[in-house]
Enzyme design. Structure first.
Site, mmCIF file in Angstrom:
data_model
loop_
_atom_site.group_PDB
_atom_site.id
_atom_site.type_symbol
_atom_site.label_atom_id
_atom_site.label_comp_id
_atom_site.label_asym_id
_atom_site.label_seq_id
_atom_site.Cartn_x
_atom_site.Cartn_y
_atom_site.Cartn_z
ATOM 1 N N GLN A 159 42.209 53.742 52.842
ATOM 2 C CA GLN A 159 41.759 52.510 53.285
ATOM 3 C C GLN A 159 43.131 51.565 52.392
ATOM 4 O O GLN A 159 43.870 51.968 51.918
ATOM 5 C CB GLN A 159 40.547 51.857 52.589
ATOM 6 C CG GLN A 159 40.633 52.221 51.060
ATOM 7 C CD GLN A 159 39.160 52.600 50.450
ATOM 8 O OE1 GLN A 159 38.124 52.160 51.238
ATOM 9 N NE2 GLN A 159 39.057 53.179 49.167
ATOM 10 N N HIS A 175 26.341 44.500 39.001
ATOM 11 C CA HIS A 175 26.135 45.742 37.796
ATOM 12 C C HIS A 175 24.995 45.808 37.101
ATOM 13 O O HIS A 175 24.239 46.948 36.920
ATOM 14 C CB HIS A 175 27.593 45.860 37.178
ATOM 15 C CG HIS A 175 28.569 46.058 38.081
ATOM 16 N ND1 HIS A 175 29.735 45.579 38.033
ATOM 17 C CD2 HIS A 175 28.832 47.252 39.027
ATOM 18 C CE1 HIS A 175 30.598 45.897 38.841
ATOM 19 N NE2 HIS A 175 30.227 47.110 39.564
ATOM 20 N N ASP A 203 35.659 50.868 40.800
ATOM 21 C CA ASP A 203 36.068 49.846 39.901
ATOM 22 C C ASP A 203 35.449 50.000 38.421
ATOM 23 O O ASP A 203 36.240 49.395 37.448
ATOM 24 C CB ASP A 203 35.526 48.353 40.198
ATOM 25 C CG ASP A 203 33.836 48.331 40.437
ATOM 26 O OD1 ASP A 203 33.360 48.112 39.523
ATOM 27 O OD2 ASP A 203 33.273 48.690 41.739
ATOM 28 N N GLY A 214 32.008 61.925 48.201
ATOM 29 C CA GLY A 214 30.533 62.098 47.899
ATOM 30 C C GLY A 214 29.563 62.784 48.649
ATOM 31 O O GLY A 214 28.738 63.371 48.070
ATOM 32 N N ASP A 243 26.994 53.349 45.086
ATOM 33 C CA ASP A 243 27.684 52.053 44.605
ATOM 34 C C ASP A 243 28.848 52.028 45.808
ATOM 35 O O ASP A 243 30.154 52.333 45.560
ATOM 36 C CB ASP A 243 28.230 52.178 43.350
ATOM 37 C CG ASP A 243 29.005 50.699 43.068
ATOM 38 O OD1 ASP A 243 29.170 49.913 43.914
ATOM 39 O OD2 ASP A 243 29.416 50.643 42.159
ATOM 40 N N THR A 274 30.783 51.068 49.765
ATOM 41 C CA THR A 274 31.147 49.874 50.686
ATOM 42 C C THR A 274 30.068 49.692 51.660
ATOM 43 O O THR A 274 29.154 50.474 51.789
ATOM 44 C CB THR A 274 32.598 49.901 51.231
ATOM 45 O OG1 THR A 274 32.308 51.380 51.990
ATOM 46 C CG2 THR A 274 33.614 50.085 50.348
ATOM 47 N N ASP A 275 30.381 48.734 52.772
ATOM 48 C CA ASP A 275 29.386 48.838 53.777
ATOM 49 C C ASP A 275 29.613 49.986 54.685
ATOM 50 O O ASP A 275 30.762 50.699 54.583
ATOM 51 C CB ASP A 275 29.786 47.487 54.819
ATOM 52 C CG ASP A 275 29.494 46.094 53.900
ATOM 53 O OD1 ASP A 275 28.527 46.123 53.254
ATOM 54 O OD2 ASP A 275 30.316 45.177 54.165
ATOM 55 N N PRO A 290 35.461 54.550 55.259
ATOM 56 C CA PRO A 290 35.053 55.684 54.076
ATOM 57 C C PRO A 290 33.555 55.649 53.817
ATOM 58 O O PRO A 290 33.176 56.796 53.267
ATOM 59 C CB PRO A 290 36.097 55.526 53.053
ATOM 60 C CG PRO A 290 36.937 54.351 53.159
ATOM 61 C CD PRO A 290 36.353 53.705 54.400
#
Lengths: 282, 282
Positions: free
Chosen positions: B31, B62, B86, B138, B155, B157-158, B162
């Site tokens: 990405q 978080h 992150d 994952g 946790d 992304t949309d 990926p």
């Protein structure tokens, strides 16, 4: 047409909405009114360039301003709405058969007339026979009222321009006197997230706390308002929004609501720690 | 510099954020990663142009991904984090002394390394001795795991690029098998408001419901994510997020949290009627 409307959050952050069509624009003695048609939110209007109401998410705001107090005191009969020229708040109120009288005080008649023309979704019940419209300053309207209303809903703009007087101690005190002993005041309470709105949230809360026995704040998800995290204040002489919540009685009304329900009534008063701490600090 | 970043909600609605400084940009095999400094949100980074984490509101996300399951099962010892490069999710986990092992699986090592350079606020605890970092997919990582974890946090992304595999039935089934009998899965559950996100919310919920005994959804106010109304899924084999909520035990940890608290734990599961109806429809 490649026209974008920017709903200002801060000087450096906006919600940008592509416009299909600019419908109408008018400058009144009070403010500039613009109606637009958008791709995502249907028709919406702005006052002095700030988004007021759109067809997509107005149900959230109007559910939360009306049904929360109605589920705390199901015997509400006399209601005063200050502002709310789009009519959405009145629309929700008229769904309760026990409400006998609705006074709506809107400073700018043109807002009402234009919403009647362009936003029937919200303005459709302004002609209900229980509704009286007063086109005058809400601040003055409550000056000579005493012990009349069960509920006052302050459905105002932000505290700049014509809405400014609706965030003053004097106005809140006049509301307090206009309410009867079980009276409830719901007010537009801004947002905790961005500094500029947070300051107004705290000012408003500080003033209300000095006047009302019970002062709570509740939240809802309002995507087109700054940060999407918006608040109403619940101030009252006696009734507590959670301890006096009459969920079963409200559910018996059988009202169909798209945002509000008895669980969200309680949930909305559960504020994030940083918001709770801010409110307790004043 | 007059540079604005647009966080896309739809093709015709964006959150526009003025940029103070473009810090760094890199294209990895997975990405495009960009770091910016903004006026309102401090430093933030994007993956393929979508806002991931910023210094101003990361605490909300978080808090809500970590403390909700930790207050349902305070005996959690072994945790798997998928994505979360992150480091903010791991940071919150490391605050619990009873957690013994944290596996974090991030497909793109560059996200982690760049956050360690530019976002110490979230990445500061990735070197905690209980943390093992795995830079791999994952989806593959959970294929051969069985009965190991008390908690899996997705946790991601949309579900484009990926992150896509992390929204599939097969992946959720592998997570189910990787969890022990009290296991909880928290997943990124998108948003109910705009169509595109709503579709993904429903797909995800439908798949999880087929696999897990208990499937609940909870909400929080996340200003920089689409519409500001964001959801996590709580899926588990046995533990219920409200019936098994151990508020007192959690409060004994003495953790200082800016968004999460025991009242918001319950309140977050009180969904608007339209969201509840949508989720029940699948």
């Amino acid at each position: 047409m490649d026209l974008w409307f920017n709903e200002r959050n801060t000087d450096t952050c906006n919600l940008s909405i592509k416009i299909k069509n600019a419908i109408y624009s008018e400058k009144t003695p009070f403010q500039k009114i613009d109606f637009y048609e958008s791709y995502d939110f249907g028709i919406f209007f702005t006052l002095d360039g700030m988004m007021m109401v759109n067809e997509k998410d107005e149900f959230i705001y109007h559910d939360m301003i009306v049904h929360v107090p109605m589920a705390v005191n199901p015997n509400i009969k006399n209601v005063l709405v200050i502002g709310g020229g789009d009519g959405g708040t009145v629309r929700e109120l008229t769904r309760y058969s026990n409400i006998e009288l609705i006074h709506m005080v809107e400073i700018d008649e043109r807002v009402v007339r234009l919403c009647q023309r362009y936003l029937p979704q919200t303005s459709s019940k302004l002609e209900d026979e229980r509704v009286s419209l007063f086109f005058e300053d809400g601040v003055k309207f409550v000056k000579d009222k005493k012990n009349i209303y069960d509920l006052i809903l302050v459905d105002s703009t932000d505290p700049i321009g014509p809405g400014e007087g609706l965030f003053t101690t004097e106005f809140y005190r006049d509301c307090h006197r206009s309410l009867n002993e079980n009276g409830i005041l719901i007010n537009q309470h801004e947002s905790p997230y961005f500094e500029e709105y947070r300051v107004e949230m705290l000012k408003s809360h500080e003033k209300l706390k000095r006047i009302f026995n019970i002062c709570q704040v509740y939240q809802f998800h309002m995507p087109t308002y700054s940060s999407g995290h918006w608040l109403f204040g619940f101030a009252s002489k006696n009734l507590h929004p959670i301890r006096d919540h009459k969920a079963e009685e409200w559910e018996k009304t059988g009202l169909d609501t798209r945002y509000y329900n008895s669980k969200i009534h309680k949930g909305a008063f559960a504020l994030p720690t940083y918001v709770k701490d801010l409110l307790e600090s004043v």
